[in-house]
Motif scaffolding. Structure first.
Motif, PDB file in Angstrom:
ATOM      1  N   TRP A 295       0.781  -1.169  -0.190  1.00 21.45           N
ATOM      2  CA  TRP A 295       0.627  -0.412  -0.274  1.00 21.45           C
ATOM      3  C   TRP A 295       0.663   1.097   0.214  1.00 21.45           C
ATOM      4  CZ3 TRP A 295      -5.066   0.457  -1.199  1.00 21.45           C
ATOM      5  CH2 TRP A 295      -5.186  -0.291  -1.421  1.00 21.45           C
ATOM      6  N   GLU A 296       1.749   1.062   0.310  1.00 21.40           N
ATOM      7  CA  GLU A 296       2.666   2.196   0.779  1.00 21.40           C
ATOM      8  C   GLU A 296       3.291   2.656  -0.397  1.00 21.40           C
ATOM      9  OE1 GLU A 296       3.697   4.854   2.705  1.00 21.40           O
ATOM     10  OE2 GLU A 296       1.778   3.867   3.541  1.00 21.40           O
ATOM     11  N   GLY A 297       3.690   1.381  -2.081  1.00 20.94           N
ATOM     12  CA  GLY A 297       4.116   1.430  -2.317  1.00 20.94           C
ATOM     13  C   GLY A 297       3.415   1.947  -3.530  1.00 20.94           C
ATOM     14  N   LEU A 298       1.925   2.711  -3.165  1.00 19.97           N
ATOM     15  CA  LEU A 298       0.894   2.707  -4.179  1.00 19.97           C
ATOM     16  C   LEU A 298       0.987   4.253  -3.664  1.00 19.97           C
ATOM     17  CD1 LEU A 298      -2.309   0.008  -4.563  1.00 19.97           C
ATOM     18  CD2 LEU A 298      -1.023   1.174  -6.376  1.00 19.97           C
ATOM     19  N   ARG A 299       0.951   4.440  -3.033  1.00 24.87           N
ATOM     20  CA  ARG A 299       1.225   5.595  -2.178  1.00 24.87           C
ATOM     21  C   ARG A 299       2.867   6.948  -2.524  1.00 24.87           C
ATOM     22  NH1 ARG A 299      -2.217   7.148   1.863  1.00 24.87           N
ATOM     23  NH2 ARG A 299      -1.531   5.157   3.206  1.00 24.87           N
ATOM     24  N   VAL A 302       5.416   3.624  -6.268  1.00 21.94           N
ATOM     25  CA  VAL A 302       6.523   2.959  -6.999  1.00 21.94           C
ATOM     26  C   VAL A 302       5.706   2.471  -7.836  1.00 21.94           C
ATOM     27  CG1 VAL A 302       8.196   1.071  -6.548  1.00 21.94           C
ATOM     28  CG2 VAL A 302       7.862   3.753  -5.562  1.00 21.94           C
ATOM     29  N   ILE A 303       4.898   1.261  -7.184  1.00 23.43           N
ATOM     30  CA  ILE A 303       3.692   0.484  -8.367  1.00 23.43           C
ATOM     31  C   ILE A 303       2.569   1.300  -8.762  1.00 23.43           C
ATOM     32  CG2 ILE A 303       1.587  -0.616  -7.961  1.00 23.43           C
ATOM     33  CD1 ILE A 303       3.458  -2.010  -4.609  1.00 23.43           C
ATOM     34  N   ASP A 304       1.863   1.376  -9.675  1.00 22.72           N
ATOM     35  CA  ASP A 304       1.158   2.199 -10.747  1.00 22.72           C
ATOM     36  C   ASP A 304       0.297   2.101 -11.045  1.00 22.72           C
ATOM     37  OD1 ASP A 304       3.672   3.993 -12.268  1.00 22.72           O
ATOM     38  OD2 ASP A 304       4.687   1.679 -12.389  1.00 22.72           O
ATOM     39  N   CYS A 305      -0.945   0.471 -11.178  1.00 26.90           N
ATOM     40  CA  CYS A 305      -1.165   0.252 -11.325  1.00 26.90           C
ATOM     41  C   CYS A 305      -1.870  -0.975 -10.269  1.00 26.90           C
ATOM     42  CB  CYS A 305      -1.663   0.059 -12.647  1.00 26.90           C
ATOM     43  SG  CYS A 305      -0.705  -0.688 -13.428  1.00 26.90           S
ATOM     44  N   TRP A 359      -5.609   3.990 -10.241  1.00 27.75           N
ATOM     45  CA  TRP A 359      -4.713   2.735 -10.139  1.00 27.75           C
ATOM     46  C   TRP A 359      -5.740   2.049 -10.928  1.00 27.75           C
ATOM     47  CZ3 TRP A 359      -5.699   2.356  -4.358  1.00 27.75           C
ATOM     48  CH2 TRP A 359      -4.651   3.170  -4.121  1.00 27.75           C
ATOM     49  N   MET A 360      -6.354   1.973 -11.142  1.00 25.32           N
ATOM     50  CA  MET A 360      -7.198   0.238 -12.221  1.00 25.32           C
ATOM     51  C   MET A 360      -7.797   1.200 -13.744  1.00 25.32           C
ATOM     52  SD  MET A 360      -9.210  -0.681  -8.622  1.00 25.32           S
ATOM     53  CE  MET A 360      -9.364  -2.906  -9.881  1.00 25.32           C
TER      54      MET A 360
END
Length: 444
Positions: A295-299, A302-305, A359-360
């Motif tokens: 979840w922090e990676g999304l925030r 770093v994680i795109d989608c 994200w989606m």
């Protein structure tokens, strides 16, 4: 004169959530005006404060398995489930069907099976396997959205993995014509050295797919992308350990992106019961602390989608009779539930529905180069979802539209209800004949 006008106190556009009137003509969005704007339309849809008008989701990671393994899933059932879950565009994975989409002939077989059977707009990934280097450009020209490869055995013999040398060779070829490579990143040698996945204990299965195997493979892909400059994407990231490597690569300008999935953001390994093989997927669901770091990676971007990786099979292949994680097929059925699952967790992690749409829908459309999808914006396809974010229901697997009543979300309370799904400006009726389009790269 508009065909349809939505008057909605809550609309998600590029500037966030606000009150808007959204006008549609000939399947496209042609007007986005203040709520009180005087616009004329053949039909007007008045929405209340309890629902949000949002763009249809774009799910770029779906295994439909037809032709060849249609008993696992099929175009009609998978796309009906997608529509029920607010997904208006999906891209089908190149494996688990027979033949796989590794040649133009395989793509043609896939398109023939899908013709007239899809409820939502549907595109196709090509496959990159040993021996098909000369097939990549013809597949690209035939309209696939990019190419998928594995770095270990895929689970089906007709879709073999690339070696490290082949990965660089294939990326160099794809770079020549600007194509995208999407990678299942787990290191086969690390998994071969791990304990065997046997028995009904989830912890034993988790130990058989260690984080190190994923981390090693992600590092390998980063360096191959750095060297070749080919656009590269990490599929279904489950190991939070890989996040610093990805962040560093992005800072260095390496052309790499990453996705994760609702199940990695929802479930934790500690809570998976013995024998519950509906939770088996590869890479695996990991620990609570790992989930929070994703979840922090999304925030942090770093994680795109976020995509579902809907990967169904028959009940027999899940081996509920013995509950053995070592022999059960790995895959999560979730295309109808992705939006609700992610929203349920996102809201308690301090995110908004606008973040979920980013994200989606927005970023997944961008990943695939779908320039008219994923946004409520002028000129875009009028693919829309009426979503009630504050309602909640309990999932019943038997009520879902995909082929088999199997999902780890069965019995779980999820926030949000998809009230309506609109495709190209028309309300989708799942009892009517399907009217989704088969997409080629560059069409939209």
């Amino acid at each position: 004169m508009l065909d349809t006008l939505f008057r909605a106190p809550r609309v998600i556009t590029a500037v966030g959530e606000s009150a808007r009137s959204v006008g549609i003509r000939d399947g496209r969005i042609v007007a986005i005006e203040p709520l009180e704007a005087q616009l004329e339309a053949r039909q007007t849809v008045e929405l209340g404060e309890d629902v949000v008008l949002m763009p249809g989701l774009v799910d770029t990671h779906v295994h439909i398995n037809e032709p060849g393994r249609t008993e696992w899933e099929g175009f009609a059932s998978a796309t009906r489930a997608a529509a029920a879950g607010g997904v208006t565009t999906l891209i089908d994975m190149p494996l688990n069907s027979i033949p796989p989409t590794t040649t133009v002939e395989g793509l043609q077989a896939k398109r023939k099976a899908a013709e007239g059977a899809v409820y939502v707009d549907t595109g196709f990934w090509g496959g990159a396997v040993p021996g098909n280097l000369e097939d990549l450009r013809p597949l690209h020209d035939a309209g696939v959205f990019g190419f998928k490869c594995f770095l270990l055995h895929s689970g089906v013999d007709e879709f073999q993995p690339l070696s490290s040398a082949e990965l660089e060779q294939y990326l160099a070829v794809l770079h020549d014509f600007g194509a995208l490579m999407i990678v299942h990143a787990e290191n086969s040698q690390a998994i071969d050295r791990a304990p065997a996945p046997e028995g009904d204990r989830y912890g034993h299965f988790l130990a058989s797919r260690p984080r190190g195997a994923e981390n090693m493979a992600v590092a390998e892909v980063i360096e191959a992308a750095r060297y070749t400059r080919a656009r590269t994407h990490i599929l279904h990231l489950s190991s939070s350990d890989a996040l610093p490597m990805l962040a560093s690569a992005k800072r260095d300008g390496v052309p790499i992106t990453a996705e994760t999935c609702p199940h990695y953001l929802s479930f934790t390994s500690e809570a998976i019961p013995d024998g519950a093989t509906q939770f088996k997927c590869c890479p695996p669901i990991r620990e609570t602390a790992n989930r929070e770091l994703l979840w922090e990676g999304l925030r942090e971007g770093v994680i795109d989608c976020v995509v579902t990786d809907h990967s169904p099979c028959t009940p027999e292949l899940k081996r509920f009779d013995i509950g053995d994680f070592g022999v059960a097929w790995g895959g999560i059925s979730s295309v109808q539930l992705g939006l609700r699952a992610v929203w349920s967790q996102a809201r308690v992690h301090g995110f908004t529905l606008t973040d979920v749409v980013e994200w989606m829908a927005v970023r997944t459309a961008g990943l695939a180069g779908l320039t008219r999808k994923g946004r409520i914006a002028l000129g875009h396809d009028a693919d829309l979802v009426v979503f009630a974010p504050d309602e909640a229901t309990v999932v019943s697997a038997g009520d879902l539209e995909h082929r088999h009543p199997i999902t780890p979300y069965d019995g779980m309370a999820l926030a949000g209800v998809v009230r309506e799904t609109w495709l190209a400006g028309e309300l989708l009726d799942l009892q009517a004949p399907p009217r989704g389009r088969l997409l080629r790269r560059g069409d939209v």
